[in-house]
Design an enzyme around this catalytic site. Sequence first.
Site, PDB file in Angstrom:
ATOM      1  N   LYS A   1       0.829  -1.194   0.000  1.00  0.00           N
ATOM      2  CA  LYS A   1       0.000   0.000   0.000  1.00  0.00           C
ATOM      3  C   LYS A   1       0.877   1.263   0.000  1.00  0.00           C
ATOM      4  CE  LYS A   1      -4.019  -2.093   0.479  1.00  0.00           C
ATOM      5  NZ  LYS A   1      -5.079  -2.039  -0.550  1.00  0.00           N
TER       6      LYS A   1
ATOM      7  N   ASP B   1      -0.346  -0.107  -4.555  1.00  0.00           N
ATOM      8  CA  ASP B   1      -1.784   0.181  -4.543  1.00  0.00           C
ATOM      9  C   ASP B   1      -2.032   1.521  -3.852  1.00  0.00           C
ATOM     10  OD1 ASP B   1      -4.522   0.121  -4.507  1.00  0.00           O
ATOM     11  OD2 ASP B   1      -4.699  -1.728  -3.348  1.00  0.00           O
TER      12      ASP B   1
ATOM     13  N   GLU C   1      -1.786   0.339  -8.886  1.00  0.00           N
ATOM     14  CA  GLU C   1      -3.199  -0.025  -8.763  1.00  0.00           C
ATOM     15  C   GLU C   1      -4.033   1.142  -8.235  1.00  0.00           C
ATOM     16  OE1 GLU C   1      -5.724  -3.250  -6.095  1.00  0.00           O
ATOM     17  OE2 GLU C   1      -3.800  -3.834  -6.994  1.00  0.00           O
TER      18      GLU C   1
ATOM     19  N   GLU D   1     -11.341  -3.047  -8.862  1.00  0.00           N
ATOM     20  CA  GLU D   1     -12.001  -3.631  -7.703  1.00  0.00           C
ATOM     21  C   GLU D   1     -13.262  -2.885  -7.300  1.00  0.00           C
ATOM     22  OE1 GLU D   1     -10.166  -2.182  -3.610  1.00  0.00           O
ATOM     23  OE2 GLU D   1      -8.583  -2.807  -4.974  1.00  0.00           O
TER      24      GLU D   1
ATOM     25  N   ASP E   1     -13.512  -7.975  -8.922  1.00  0.00           N
ATOM     26  CA  ASP E   1     -13.716  -8.719  -7.688  1.00  0.00           C
ATOM     27  C   ASP E   1     -15.017  -9.492  -7.847  1.00  0.00           C
ATOM     28  OD1 ASP E   1     -14.564  -9.508  -5.055  1.00  0.00           O
ATOM     29  OD2 ASP E   1     -13.095  -8.113  -4.239  1.00  0.00           O
TER      30      ASP E   1
ATOM     31  N   HIS F   1      -9.204  -9.132  -8.019  1.00  0.00           N
ATOM     32  CA  HIS F   1      -9.067  -8.608  -6.658  1.00  0.00           C
ATOM     33  C   HIS F   1      -9.736  -9.583  -5.697  1.00  0.00           C
ATOM     34  CE1 HIS F   1     -10.688  -6.148  -3.245  1.00  0.00           C
ATOM     35  NE2 HIS F   1      -9.474  -5.657  -3.278  1.00  0.00           N
TER      36      HIS F   1
ATOM     37  N   GLU G   1      -4.893 -12.409  -6.144  1.00  0.00           N
ATOM     38  CA  GLU G   1      -4.462 -11.703  -4.933  1.00  0.00           C
ATOM     39  C   GLU G   1      -4.607 -12.613  -3.715  1.00  0.00           C
ATOM     40  OE1 GLU G   1      -5.080  -7.408  -2.717  1.00  0.00           O
ATOM     41  OE2 GLU G   1      -6.598  -8.075  -4.152  1.00  0.00           O
TER      42      GLU G   1
END
Length: 377
Positions: free
Chosen positions: A166, A194, A220, A246, A269, A296, A330
Amino acid sequence: MKVTEVAFIALNAPLPEGAAYGMSKSLATARQSTLVKLVLEDGTEGYGEAWGIPAVNLAYLPFLQGYVVGATVFDIEHVFSRILARHYHFGVQGPFMACLSGIDIAAKDATGKLLGLPVHRLIGGKRWDRVSVYASGGYITEDPDRDFEPQIARMAKDGHRAIKIKIGLSPASDAARVALARRIMGDDADIMVDINSNYTVDLARESISRIAQHRIGWVEEPLAPQDISGYEQLQRWSPIPIATGEALYTAHDFKLLVDRRGVDVMQPDLSLCGGFWQGRAIASMAVLNHVRISPHVWGTGIGLAAGVHYVAAMPSNPHADNIPKPPLVEYDVGVNPLRESLLRAPLRPVDGMIAVPDAPGLGIEIDWDAVGRYAVR
């Protein structure tokens, strides 16, 4: 074979005090999701997962039961199409579609059990015996300066060679976090980042300029999901591939992005985009437009199993036997009892890959004692 029952079970697993973790916009103090149970008239049960706030999903249940109960499980996708057509005022971005997603995953699980076939055989056949994963960690915490390095060290120690971290607090912070991750993981590891849509185009460009030297696999969600023109601009300019999806619902949302060539890696997702129903359409769109897919997954072990089957059935177009970058699933490595405890035999990676279940349906078995521990009453 008709559906006789659809039930939603709200799940909540609080994190220990002081252990909240998450992204640039917020931290999670609990992991939660909605377990979907679907029963056929012969007693066959299927299980799915619906993303979002469980209490909101539960409010949709009586409405959706009126359509799904009594429907033939083989025709369930036509039921979904009818719901969307009749109730188009509801839109598709939100819990309404997440609920349909969970029901669809459960319906495919039940259909596979009924026919004695794994889900990947129902959605295109098994292209891969094992699917590649990346470890999703390096979370932002209440004390990111203290907690970041131990997270990366743990992923390296566990043998992960593809990870996602992240970023998104600021371009300067991004540069520092990426440099540290690269130092710990070494030159050969794949590192993705991300931002969780926390930037505008100018900030995204600054961040990308600072981290590109570290050979990042993708950036991302650099922008808000509504900023289609921004994604188009950024994808044209960026030396790093752009990934997103996502927060996109149904193939129609993805089409808006793909038509503008605003993405390099699509990330549906299945627990919110429309399940395998819409997931297959999104995969077809990827093939037709020569765009990669990496689903995702950030929920329970059920959603992880769905992602594994989805990627297992994915065509390798335009590649043949030499796949330069196989599609990745993921694999969240944060503290998450709903991933580890809900299944009697949780799916876990070995040497960066998860074996594709060949048992009927999703090939998973629910641990109902664990469900009881985390069910919200």
